[in-house]
Design a protein around this motif. Structure first.
Motif, short mmCIF file in Angstrom:
data_model
loop_
_atom_site.label_atom_id
_atom_site.label_comp_id
_atom_site.label_asym_id
_atom_site.label_seq_id
_atom_site.Cartn_x
_atom_site.Cartn_y
_atom_site.Cartn_z
N GLY A 31 64.34 27.33 30.75
CA GLY A 31 62.93 26.66 30.14
C GLY A 31 62.85 26.86 28.54
O GLY A 31 62.80 28.28 28.36
N GLY A 32 62.59 25.92 27.54
CA GLY A 32 62.58 26.42 26.48
C GLY A 32 61.13 25.65 25.75
O GLY A 32 60.47 24.93 26.62
N SER A 33 60.99 25.97 24.63
CA SER A 33 59.58 25.33 24.10
C SER A 33 59.87 24.00 23.29
O SER A 33 61.06 23.60 23.12
N GLU A 34 58.90 23.32 22.83
CA GLU A 34 59.06 22.25 22.14
C GLU A 34 59.89 22.39 20.87
O GLU A 34 59.83 23.40 20.41
N GLY A 35 60.94 21.57 20.53
CA GLY A 35 61.62 21.76 19.42
C GLY A 35 63.20 22.04 19.83
O GLY A 35 64.08 21.74 19.09
N GLU A 36 63.41 22.49 21.05
CA GLU A 36 64.63 22.93 21.58
C GLU A 36 65.14 21.67 22.22
O GLU A 36 64.42 21.25 23.02
N THR A 37 66.09 21.06 21.87
CA THR A 37 66.30 19.85 22.11
C THR A 37 67.69 19.95 23.19
O THR A 37 67.70 18.93 24.24
N ASN A 38 68.55 21.02 23.35
CA ASN A 38 69.50 21.07 24.33
C ASN A 38 69.52 22.55 25.07
O ASN A 38 69.07 23.51 24.77
N CYS A 39 69.60 22.35 26.40
CA CYS A 39 69.79 23.51 27.03
C CYS A 39 71.06 24.30 26.64
O CYS A 39 72.15 23.96 26.50
N PRO A 40 70.77 25.61 26.27
CA PRO A 40 71.85 26.64 25.76
C PRO A 40 72.87 26.97 26.66
O PRO A 40 73.92 27.47 26.32
N SER A 41 72.45 26.80 28.04
CA SER A 41 73.69 27.11 28.92
C SER A 41 74.72 25.96 29.08
O SER A 41 75.81 26.33 29.12
N CYS A 42 74.08 24.89 29.35
CA CYS A 42 75.14 23.82 29.65
C CYS A 42 75.01 22.67 28.41
O CYS A 42 76.29 22.02 28.54
N GLY A 43 74.34 22.67 27.60
CA GLY A 43 74.34 21.69 26.53
C GLY A 43 73.78 20.50 26.83
O GLY A 43 73.58 19.58 25.94
N ARG A 44 73.42 20.17 27.96
CA ARG A 44 72.71 19.10 28.43
C ARG A 44 71.24 18.81 27.48
O ARG A 44 70.71 19.84 27.21
N GLU A 45 71.00 17.57 27.24
CA GLU A 45 69.65 17.05 26.45
C GLU A 45 68.58 17.78 27.59
O GLU A 45 68.51 17.42 28.68
N ALA A 46 67.60 18.63 26.82
CA ALA A 46 66.58 18.89 27.67
C ALA A 46 65.41 17.91 27.84
O ALA A 46 65.59 16.80 27.04
N VAL A 47 64.86 18.05 29.04
CA VAL A 47 63.86 17.21 29.54
C VAL A 47 62.41 17.76 29.33
O VAL A 47 62.21 18.95 29.84
N GLU A 48 61.62 16.92 28.82
CA GLU A 48 60.22 17.56 28.46
C GLU A 48 59.45 17.21 29.78
O GLU A 48 59.25 16.24 30.31
N ILE A 49 58.89 18.35 30.28
CA ILE A 49 57.82 18.35 31.40
C ILE A 49 56.50 18.77 31.31
O ILE A 49 56.44 19.57 30.13
N ILE A 50 55.46 18.43 31.76
CA ILE A 50 54.02 18.89 31.54
C ILE A 50 53.90 19.76 32.77
O ILE A 50 53.82 19.17 34.02
N VAL A 51 53.61 21.13 32.48
CA VAL A 51 53.19 21.86 33.69
C VAL A 51 51.80 21.98 33.41
O VAL A 51 51.01 22.42 32.72
N PRO A 52 51.16 21.76 34.94
CA PRO A 52 49.53 21.87 34.85
C PRO A 52 49.09 23.29 34.39
O PRO A 52 49.75 24.28 34.95
N ASP A 53 48.06 23.68 33.92
CA ASP A 53 47.65 25.03 33.47
C ASP A 53 47.32 25.69 34.94
O ASP A 53 46.66 25.05 35.67
#
Ligand SMILES: [Zn+2]
Ligand SMILES: [Zn+2]
Length: 90
Positions: A68-90
């Motif tokens: 899990g990364g923050s906004e601005g990180e575009t790809n997973c560092p482990s596998c290189g796939r494009e990250a998907v943005e999700i919204i986690v309820p507080d």
């Protein structure tokens, strides 16, 4: 909160895991953060009788990043796939 996660945590992956005796493989479907359960091959007796087996753990270790990364990180560092943005309820 918006976080970026690897798509492998959201989409079930089909992973081929060799049996410990060798000679055959089991097809495992990995679980996801969205609530999909892990499923092993219908030929797997451990899974059929106990609902779990080592193939599932091995498939998760191999195919799911749990990154899990923050906004601005575009790809997973482990596998290189494009990250998907999700919204986690507080
Ligand atoms: Zn199994
Ligand atoms: Zn990844």
């Amino acid at each position: 909160v918006r976080i970026r996660v690897c798509p492998t945590a959201l989409e079930p992956q089909e992973v081929e895991v060799e049996s410990s005796e060798g000679g055959r493989t089991y097809t495992v479907t990995t679980p996801t953060m969205l609530g999909n359960d892990a499923v092993c091959d219908e030929e797997c007796k451990g899974y059929m009788f106990r609902g779990k087996c080592r193939h599932i753990q091995e498939a998760i270790d191999r195919a799911v990043c749990f990154w899990g990364g923050s906004e601005g990180e575009t790809n997973c560092p482990s596998c290189g796939r494009e990250a998907v943005e999700i919204i986690v309820p507080d």
